[in-house]
Scaffold this motif. Structure first.
Motif, short mmCIF file in Angstrom:
data_model
loop_
_atom_site.label_atom_id
_atom_site.label_comp_id
_atom_site.label_asym_id
_atom_site.label_seq_id
_atom_site.Cartn_x
_atom_site.Cartn_y
_atom_site.Cartn_z
N LEU A 183 18.51 0.02 11.17
CA LEU A 183 18.70 1.36 11.28
C LEU A 183 19.69 1.73 12.26
CD1 LEU A 183 15.07 2.86 11.74
CD2 LEU A 183 16.38 2.99 9.92
N SER A 243 15.32 9.29 10.21
CA SER A 243 16.10 10.06 10.01
C SER A 243 17.27 10.27 10.72
CB SER A 243 15.33 11.47 9.43
OG SER A 243 14.96 11.97 10.67
N PHE A 282 20.20 11.93 6.19
CA PHE A 282 19.57 10.89 5.58
C PHE A 282 18.07 10.59 5.79
CE2 PHE A 282 23.64 10.33 3.68
CZ PHE A 282 23.54 9.55 2.35
N THR A 283 17.18 10.16 5.12
CA THR A 283 15.88 9.71 5.33
C THR A 283 15.86 8.30 4.93
OG1 THR A 283 14.84 11.84 5.25
CG2 THR A 283 13.52 10.30 5.39
N VAL A 284 15.34 7.53 5.79
CA VAL A 284 15.53 6.04 5.45
C VAL A 284 14.17 5.44 5.86
CG1 VAL A 284 16.54 3.81 5.91
CG2 VAL A 284 17.94 6.01 6.17
N VAL A 331 12.52 1.11 5.96
CA VAL A 331 13.12 -0.08 6.03
C VAL A 331 11.94 -1.12 6.27
CG1 VAL A 331 14.55 -1.96 7.42
CG2 VAL A 331 15.11 0.67 7.39
N VAL A 347 16.67 6.60 1.18
CA VAL A 347 17.23 5.14 1.12
C VAL A 347 15.97 4.30 1.72
CG1 VAL A 347 19.11 3.69 1.73
CG2 VAL A 347 19.70 5.92 1.63
#
Length: 316
Positions: A63, A114, A122-124, A126, A159
């Motif tokens: 991140l 985010s 963006f929102t991510v 992982v 993502v």
């Protein structure tokens, strides 16, 4: 005697008590065997400078590298039943979970955050392979669904950085149920017209590959990543044939249409931001939006045509 005490003995003690270098000071490249200084690796986002081998990194490191200036906000995820099946093999499942949490500092294998990437929101999500092999359980499934819902609520691209050995066997059928649940959440995101980008990292296998990791609008992979449902050795033993060189590696899968792009870790943020700008029909990162000018009049002077008088009778 005085010379022995003041010179010889201190030198012997310093030689015998010589400090050893930390074991993690130098890291061996898995591909070439080259020893790389750990600070050089860290400065290069854990990519071996000479061979280009991409080392595994934690979810928080991922991140920090992806978001602008390493700034992001993590999101809490719903709590789930810790050990629904009271599973035990060599150790109790709750003990394995406790050790994984202490090792990684995470509640489970998936971290949702985010922030801005090249100036766009963006929102991510992982997956961290260090947490029980990034295995998919109820908590991981809830985290991914939460991330998808946040992206849909905020109208941002979503993502996913996938890294997993598959479903979590300690949760049995409850783990497998996360595959259709995440699939439904992805469909809702796509129905809202929002991009879903998947980044396949080393390794991405099992039930994760058979579900949400292969449902993206665009599939990107890091160089050399192992991607597949079953491992190469299992496949060879099943079909009793020798597999091609580089089978299930990112470059091989790109040649055969399973992966769209193979992108270096340093270029991921820029590449994904550019792709999402196209999918969402907005200016590319770093490109100013075109300025709208008044329409030119009939004589080409560039002046806007005069507005019609509301009191004037229409011409026939």
């Amino acid at each position: 005697m005085n010379w022995i005490n003041s010179v010889v003995r201190p030198k012997l003690q310093s030689f015998l008590n010589k400090r050893e270098s930390p074991e993690n000071l130098w890291i061996k490249c898995p591909e070439t065997g080259e020893m790389v200084f750990h600070r050089d690796l860290e400065a290069n986002q854990w990519v071996v400078p000479t061979s280009g081998h991409h080392m595994r990194i934690s979810a928080r490191q991922r991140l920090e590298y992806f978001f602008d200036e390493g700034t992001f906000e993590t999101h809490p995820t719903p709590e789930v039943v810790t050990d629904p099946l009271k599973f035990r093999d060599e150790r109790r499942y709750v003990d394995r979970l406790r050790d994984a949490k202490a090792k990684t500092g995470m509640e489970d294998a998936v971290l949702v955050a985010s922030g801005a990437v090249k100036g766009d929101p963006f929102t991510v999500a992982v997956q961290d392979f260090s947490f029980m092999g990034g295995s998919l359980g109820m908590a991981a499934g809830e985290a991914i669904i939460t991330g998808l819902n946040i992206a849909r609520a905020n109208s941002t691209p979503f993502v996913l950085f996938a890294a997993s050995g598959g479903a979590r066997m300690q949760e049995g059928i409850l783990s497998l149920m996360q595959m259709p649940r995440t699939t439904v959440a992805i469909q809702q995101l796509q129905e809202a017209g929002l991009p879903y980008i998947v980044v396949l990292t080393n390794p991405t296998t099992g039930g994760v590959t058979a579900s949400y990791a292969m449902l993206g609008d665009i599939h990107i992979s890091e160089p050399g990543a192992l991607i597949g449902f079953a491992g190469p050795r299992v496949i060879e033993q099943t079909i009793r044939e020798k597999l091609p060189e580089g089978f299930q590696r990112a470059e091989f899968l790109q040649e055969h249409g399973m992966v769209d792009l193979v992108v270096h870790r340093h270029e991921l943020a820029e590449t994904i931001a550019r792709i999402c700008s196209v999918l969402m029909k907005r200016p590319a990162p770093g490109v100013a939006a075109p300025v709208k000018t008044p329409a030119a009049d009939a004589d080409g002077a560039g002046n806007a045509p005069p507005k019609a008088d509301a009191t004037e009778a229409p011409r026939t």
